[in-house]
Design a protein around this motif. Structure first.
Motif, PDB file in Angstrom:
ATOM      1  N   LEU A 198      26.125  -6.370  41.542  1.00 33.94           N
ATOM      2  CA  LEU A 198      26.365  -5.999  42.939  1.00 33.94           C
ATOM      3  C   LEU A 198      27.839  -5.783  43.252  1.00 33.94           C
ATOM      4  O   LEU A 198      28.160  -4.986  44.142  1.00 33.94           O
ATOM      5  N   TRP A 258      26.474  -9.123  52.404  1.00 33.96           N
ATOM      6  CA  TRP A 258      26.056  -9.807  51.190  1.00 33.96           C
ATOM      7  C   TRP A 258      25.104 -10.940  51.580  1.00 33.96           C
ATOM      8  O   TRP A 258      25.315 -11.605  52.582  1.00 33.96           O
ATOM      9  N   ASP A 314      22.524 -11.855  45.882  1.00 38.59           N
ATOM     10  CA  ASP A 314      21.287 -11.225  45.427  1.00 38.59           C
ATOM     11  C   ASP A 314      21.003  -9.925  46.167  1.00 38.59           C
ATOM     12  O   ASP A 314      20.076  -9.206  45.801  1.00 38.59           O
ATOM     13  N   SER A 315      21.818  -9.606  47.197  1.00 41.93           N
ATOM     14  CA  SER A 315      21.673  -8.304  47.827  1.00 41.93           C
ATOM     15  C   SER A 315      22.996  -7.848  48.432  1.00 41.93           C
ATOM     16  O   SER A 315      23.847  -8.656  48.796  1.00 41.93           O
ATOM     17  N   VAL A 337      19.704  -1.569  51.424  1.00 42.12           N
ATOM     18  CA  VAL A 337      19.898  -2.923  50.920  1.00 42.12           C
ATOM     19  C   VAL A 337      19.521  -2.896  49.445  1.00 42.12           C
ATOM     20  O   VAL A 337      18.351  -2.690  49.094  1.00 42.12           O
ATOM     21  N   PHE A 390      19.112  -4.732  45.901  1.00 38.61           N
ATOM     22  CA  PHE A 390      18.856  -6.050  45.337  1.00 38.61           C
ATOM     23  C   PHE A 390      19.231  -6.045  43.866  1.00 38.61           C
ATOM     24  O   PHE A 390      19.022  -5.042  43.162  1.00 38.61           O
ATOM     25  N   ARG A 391      19.790  -7.136  43.410  1.00 40.37           N
ATOM     26  CA  ARG A 391      20.280  -7.188  42.032  1.00 40.37           C
ATOM     27  C   ARG A 391      19.172  -7.000  41.002  1.00 40.37           C
ATOM     28  O   ARG A 391      19.440  -6.712  39.847  1.00 40.37           O
ATOM     29  N   ALA A 429      15.936  -1.089  45.929  1.00 43.05           N
ATOM     30  CA  ALA A 429      16.621  -1.085  47.225  1.00 43.05           C
ATOM     31  C   ALA A 429      15.614  -0.793  48.326  1.00 43.05           C
ATOM     32  O   ALA A 429      14.605  -0.118  48.099  1.00 43.05           O
TER      33      ALA A 429
END
Length: 121
Positions: free
Chosen positions: A7, A33, A55-56, A72, A74-75, A79
């Motif tokens: 990220l 974040w 994590d986002s 958004v 996400f790892r 998205a």
């Protein structure tokens, strides 16, 4: 959550595009974040230093006539991508199987182009 996308690298992809978006007349909010390790309900932070296990990564871009793109990432490699491009042109864009920050950047360019057209750079 399995880490597929770095990220911080994805945030660098966003940062590299911000000047061009702004020059095209788009408004770009500070990235947000979410910390996986934070207690529920997790709050969104704009200061990366306050997030130990991101994590986002969230992004909001707006343009003329209320046009809007919300992403958004996400790892885990997907998205949530919502948009309003005017009139009845609104919805969700497909965003799964993202394998790297560079691939996220390519998709981000496509999403911005889809919503803002040539203005998106």
């Amino acid at each position: 959550m399995r880490r597929t996308v770095d990220l911080d690298e994805a945030a660098a992809e966003v940062a590299a595009r911000r000047p061009g978006w702004r020059a095209a007349g788009l408004l770009v909010a500070e990235p947000t974040w979410r910390d996986e390790a934070a207690p529920w309900p997790q709050t969104l932070e704009t200061d990366r230093a306050r997030v130990s296990h991101p994590d986002s990564l969230g992004l909001l871009v707006s343009g003329p006539a209320g046009t809007l793109l919300s992403v958004v990432l996400f790892r885990g490699g997907w998205a949530d991508v919502d948009y309003f491009a005017g009139g009845d042109d609104a919805g969700v864009l497909p965003a799964s199987g993202i394998r790297s920050a560079a691939e996220f950047g390519v998709r981000l360019d496509a999403w911005v182009g889809r919503v803002f057209g040539e203005r998106g750079g």
